[in-house]
Design a protein around this motif. Sequence first.
Motif, PDB file in Angstrom:
ATOM      1  N   ALA A   1      35.310  37.925  41.982  1.00  0.00           N
ATOM      2  CA  ALA A   1      33.944  38.382  41.770  1.00  0.00           C
ATOM      3  C   ALA A   1      32.956  37.289  42.133  1.00  0.00           C
ATOM      4  O   ALA A   1      33.107  36.142  41.712  1.00  0.00           O
ATOM      5  CB  ALA A   1      33.751  38.795  40.315  1.00  0.00           C
ATOM      6  N   SER A   2      31.964  37.657  42.937  1.00  0.00           N
ATOM      7  CA  SER A   2      30.874  36.733  43.234  1.00  0.00           C
ATOM      8  C   SER A   2      29.629  37.227  42.511  1.00  0.00           C
ATOM      9  O   SER A   2      29.433  38.425  42.347  1.00  0.00           O
ATOM     10  CB  SER A   2      30.627  36.664  44.738  1.00  0.00           C
ATOM     11  N   GLY A   3      28.772  36.306  42.105  1.00  0.00           N
ATOM     12  CA  GLY A   3      27.608  36.685  41.334  1.00  0.00           C
ATOM     13  C   GLY A   3      27.796  36.304  39.879  1.00  0.00           C
ATOM     14  O   GLY A   3      28.828  35.767  39.485  1.00  0.00           O
ATOM     15  N   ARG A   4      26.818  36.658  39.063  1.00  0.00           N
ATOM     16  CA  ARG A   4      26.824  36.234  37.673  1.00  0.00           C
ATOM     17  C   ARG A   4      27.636  37.209  36.816  1.00  0.00           C
ATOM     18  O   ARG A   4      27.346  38.396  36.773  1.00  0.00           O
ATOM     19  CB  ARG A   4      25.390  36.168  37.158  1.00  0.00           C
ATOM     20  N   ILE A   5      28.674  36.682  36.172  1.00  0.00           N
ATOM     21  CA  ILE A   5      29.474  37.461  35.243  1.00  0.00           C
ATOM     22  C   ILE A   5      29.137  36.982  33.834  1.00  0.00           C
ATOM     23  O   ILE A   5      29.378  35.821  33.504  1.00  0.00           O
ATOM     24  CB  ILE A   5      30.980  37.305  35.502  1.00  0.00           C
ATOM     25  N   PHE A   6      28.593  37.848  33.017  1.00  0.00           N
ATOM     26  CA  PHE A   6      28.218  37.486  31.667  1.00  0.00           C
ATOM     27  C   PHE A   6      29.403  37.630  30.718  1.00  0.00           C
ATOM     28  O   PHE A   6      30.320  38.399  30.966  1.00  0.00           O
ATOM     29  CB  PHE A   6      27.045  38.343  31.204  1.00  0.00           C
ATOM     30  N   SER A   7      29.349  36.867  29.633  1.00  0.00           N
ATOM     31  CA  SER A   7      30.492  36.806  28.727  1.00  0.00           C
ATOM     32  C   SER A   7      30.803  38.152  28.090  1.00  0.00           C
ATOM     33  O   SER A   7      31.928  38.397  27.674  1.00  0.00           O
ATOM     34  CB  SER A   7      30.241  35.763  27.639  1.00  0.00           C
TER      35      SER A   7
ATOM     36  N   TRP B   1      35.890  40.049  29.141  1.00  0.00           N
ATOM     37  CA  TRP B   1      35.797  38.792  29.890  1.00  0.00           C
ATOM     38  C   TRP B   1      35.849  37.558  29.009  1.00  0.00           C
ATOM     39  O   TRP B   1      36.444  36.553  29.374  1.00  0.00           O
ATOM     40  CB  TRP B   1      34.496  38.777  30.710  1.00  0.00           C
ATOM     41  N   SER B   2      35.258  37.613  27.827  1.00  0.00           N
ATOM     42  CA  SER B   2      35.230  36.412  26.984  1.00  0.00           C
ATOM     43  C   SER B   2      36.391  36.382  26.001  1.00  0.00           C
ATOM     44  O   SER B   2      37.103  35.386  25.900  1.00  0.00           O
ATOM     45  CB  SER B   2      33.915  36.343  26.220  1.00  0.00           C
ATOM     46  N   ALA B   3      36.630  37.479  25.306  1.00  0.00           N
ATOM     47  CA  ALA B   3      37.658  37.484  24.267  1.00  0.00           C
ATOM     48  C   ALA B   3      39.065  37.623  24.837  1.00  0.00           C
ATOM     49  O   ALA B   3      40.037  37.206  24.196  1.00  0.00           O
ATOM     50  CB  ALA B   3      37.393  38.606  23.273  1.00  0.00           C
ATOM     51  N   GLY B   4      39.163  38.230  25.997  1.00  0.00           N
ATOM     52  CA  GLY B   4      40.478  38.416  26.598  1.00  0.00           C
ATOM     53  C   GLY B   4      41.272  39.577  26.044  1.00  0.00           C
ATOM     54  O   GLY B   4      42.447  39.731  26.375  1.00  0.00           O
ATOM     55  N   SER B   5      40.662  40.391  25.206  1.00  0.00           N
ATOM     56  CA  SER B   5      41.365  41.565  24.695  1.00  0.00           C
ATOM     57  C   SER B   5      41.619  42.543  25.839  1.00  0.00           C
ATOM     58  O   SER B   5      40.832  42.627  26.779  1.00  0.00           O
ATOM     59  CB  SER B   5      40.566  42.228  23.584  1.00  0.00           C
ATOM     60  N   THR B   6      42.712  43.282  25.727  1.00  0.00           N
ATOM     61  CA  THR B   6      43.140  44.156  26.823  1.00  0.00           C
ATOM     62  C   THR B   6      43.396  45.571  26.348  1.00  0.00           C
ATOM     63  O   THR B   6      43.631  45.827  25.165  1.00  0.00           O
ATOM     64  CB  THR B   6      44.420  43.617  27.483  1.00  0.00           C
ATOM     65  N   TRP B   7      43.382  46.491  27.313  1.00  0.00           N
ATOM     66  CA  TRP B   7      43.551  47.922  27.035  1.00  0.00           C
ATOM     67  C   TRP B   7      44.257  48.495  28.242  1.00  0.00           C
ATOM     68  O   TRP B   7      43.832  48.257  29.379  1.00  0.00           O
ATOM     69  CB  TRP B   7      42.170  48.544  26.870  1.00  0.00           C
ATOM     70  N   TYR B   8      45.324  49.249  28.008  1.00  0.00           N
ATOM     71  CA  TYR B   8      46.118  49.793  29.104  1.00  0.00           C
ATOM     72  C   TYR B   8      46.269  51.296  29.006  1.00  0.00           C
ATOM     73  O   TYR B   8      46.332  51.854  27.910  1.00  0.00           O
ATOM     74  CB  TYR B   8      47.527  49.179  29.093  1.00  0.00           C
TER      75      TYR B   8
END
Length: 122
Positions: free
Chosen positions: A24-30, A53-60
């Motif tokens: 990803a290019s550009g600003r990625i916010f937390s 993006w910040s916490a790293g929690s996942t969902w599948y």
Amino acid sequence: QVQLVESGGGLVQAGGSLRLSCAASGRIFSNYAGGWFRRAPGKQREFVATINWSAGSTWYANSVKGRFTISRDNAKNTVYLQMNSLKPEDTAVYYCVVGKSYSTRANDYDYWGQGTQVTVSS
């Protein structure tokens, strides 16, 4: 504005593995989330996985749980999808997404990559 570039798709035999990357290019916010959707031939687009993006929690999606792993490298602004034990029904175009919502709904994602083809032969 965020731009996404996917890589890593290809042809693999059933039972094999592939790793998709999305830079990803550009600003990625937390508070953003990154994820993957896919569209198989003749089928509707479906959710695969997402990561906060910040916490790293996942969902599948249930169809990939236990076989696929989503991860991210914040320093590189990159999201990955490690796909193991691939099945022919995983054949699809895979799209990387980024958005403000940690969600399984496609409409919640603002930015989409161009897609990368994954083909699993039996």
